[in-house]
Enzyme design. Structure first.
Site, short mmCIF file in Angstrom:
data_model
loop_
_atom_site.label_atom_id
_atom_site.label_comp_id
_atom_site.label_asym_id
_atom_site.label_seq_id
_atom_site.Cartn_x
_atom_site.Cartn_y
_atom_site.Cartn_z
N ASP A 159 0.87 -1.19 0.00
CA ASP A 159 0.00 0.00 0.00
C ASP A 159 0.91 1.23 0.00
O ASP A 159 2.12 1.12 0.22
CB ASP A 159 -0.89 0.00 1.25
N SER A 160 0.29 2.39 -0.17
CA SER A 160 1.05 3.63 -0.12
C SER A 160 1.47 3.98 1.32
O SER A 160 2.31 4.84 1.52
CB SER A 160 0.20 4.77 -0.69
N CYS A 205 -4.20 -1.43 -2.05
CA CYS A 205 -4.36 0.02 -2.22
C CYS A 205 -5.33 0.18 -3.38
O CYS A 205 -5.08 -0.34 -4.47
CB CYS A 205 -3.00 0.63 -2.55
N ASN A 206 -6.43 0.86 -3.14
CA ASN A 206 -7.42 1.03 -4.21
C ASN A 206 -6.86 1.85 -5.36
O ASN A 206 -7.13 1.59 -6.53
CB ASN A 206 -8.67 1.73 -3.67
N THR A 207 -6.08 2.88 -5.02
CA THR A 207 -5.54 3.77 -6.04
C THR A 207 -4.63 2.99 -7.00
O THR A 207 -4.77 3.06 -8.22
CB THR A 207 -4.76 4.93 -5.38
N GLU A 257 -3.53 8.80 8.67
CA GLU A 257 -2.07 8.72 8.86
C GLU A 257 -1.63 9.48 10.12
O GLU A 257 -0.66 9.13 10.76
CB GLU A 257 -1.33 9.30 7.63
N CYS A 307 -10.93 2.95 -0.42
CA CYS A 307 -9.56 3.33 -0.09
C CYS A 307 -9.23 2.54 1.17
O CYS A 307 -10.04 2.52 2.11
CB CYS A 307 -9.47 4.84 0.18
N HIS A 331 -7.38 3.03 3.55
CA HIS A 331 -7.27 3.81 4.79
C HIS A 331 -8.65 3.99 5.45
O HIS A 331 -8.74 4.14 6.66
CB HIS A 331 -6.71 5.21 4.52
N1 DGL Z 1 -4.63 3.51 0.70
C1 DGL Z 1 -4.72 4.05 -0.59
C2 DGL Z 1 -5.94 3.57 -1.36
O1 DGL Z 1 -6.51 2.55 -1.01
C3 DGL Z 1 -4.57 5.45 -0.85
C4 DGL Z 1 -4.04 6.45 0.06
C5 DGL Z 1 -3.19 7.37 -0.74
O2 DGL Z 1 -2.02 7.04 -0.86
O3 DGL Z 1 -3.69 8.37 -1.28
O4 DGL Z 1 -6.37 4.18 -2.30
#
Ligand code: DGL
Length: 274
Positions: A14-15, A77-79, A156, A188, A190
């Site tokens: 993930d990010s 990570c969805n993105t 975060e 997302c 998060h």
């Molecule tokens: N956790 C990430 C997601 O699922 C994105 C958070 C991010 O890096 O903007 O999209």
């Protein structure tokens, strides 16, 4: 399949810390699997970056995970799932899955009135990937997507219970709440960390869908199909290793508030070398 492929770890990335919500679910559903997690804490957020950059970051991380001999990769990570999965899944000789398809399927199965809401980062919402996948599953469903970029820094920074978080939830979700949606995807990784506040605000009429559960189920299916499941006979205690690109101590402190077991350390990786 020979033994060592079965005991090889699953790579999850993930990010930042959000992917831990997926790791948590994998450890519940697949307790015998070893896991290597990478959180790109130096380059978070991904949600405001371009497709090319997200693909480049994902490629570097998969190369790193492959150097750890992972048998499969989960993009938690969805993105990155929305923007990079279609590219990277053909570039590497390891099975790679994301969270968007499992999340979309869970929502399609949940909605009764064919009205689904999706919340995610700017990049995920702009990609329109959730709408596309949901329409491939059922073209009659109406999808409303809404970007909530401030949710990621709130998570975060550990503002899960803060009053500011409640105000921002209302700011972003007020318009969606007024629609007819009866299911809303936390698009997302998060956002499940804000789930209780989001659920409280949206009320009982709207089912909140967290793709993590379905993702772990899909991973289980994938490992079974490929005959790669770890039965835990060789190593009765699973190994979980955590890697980050920056701020290891902050990551460990955060991870210990999310995971059901103690994490003693995270190793720093210079991800630009991969
Ligand atoms: N956790 C990430 C997601 O699922 C994105 C958070 C991010 O890096 O903007 O999209």
């Amino acid at each position: 399949m020979e033994r060592d492929k079965r005991t090889a770890p699953i790579g999850v990335f993930d990010s930042g810390v959000g992917g831990l919500t997926v790791v948590r679910e994998i450890t519940r559903q697949l307790p015998n699997e070893n896991i290597i997690y990478f959180g790109d804490t130096a380059r978070v957020p991904y949600g405001s970056k371009s497709r090319d950059t997200i693909i480049r970051f994902s490629e570097q991380i998969i190369r790193f995970l492959k150097s750890k001999q992972v048998k499969a990769v989960v993009i938690a990570c969805n993105t990155a799932s929305a923007l990079a999965l279609d590219t990277v899944r053909y570039e590497f000789d390891v099975p790679i899955m994301g969270v968007v398809i499992p999340g979309a399927r869970a929502a399609v199965e949940t909605t009764k009135n064919h009205e689904i809401g999706v919340v995610g980062t700017d990049a995920t919402v702009q990609s329109g990937m959730y709408t596309k996948i949901i329409h491939q599953m059922n073209s009659e469903i109406h999808v409303r997507e809404k970007a909530c970029p401030l949710f990621v820094p709130l998570v975060e920074e550990g503002f899960k219970e803060h009053v500011v978080t409640e105000e921002i939830i209302e700011y972003y979700l007020e318009s969606l709440k007024k629609t007819n949606i009866d299911a809303m995807i936390l698009g997302c990784t998060h956002y499940p960390l804000l789930c209780s506040k989001i659920r409280e605000y949206m009320g009982d009429r709207i089912q909140i869908v967290n793709p993590a559960y379905e993702t772990a189920m899909d991973l289980k299916k994938l490992l079974k199909e490929k005959d790669m499941e770890n039965d835990g006979v060789e190593e009765p205690v699973s190994r979980y290793e955590f890697y980050v690109s920056d701020a290891a101590e902050k990551f460990v402190n955060f991870a210990n508030t999310v995971m059901p077991f103690d994490i003693s350390k995270a190793n720093i990786v210079n991800i630009e070398e991969y």
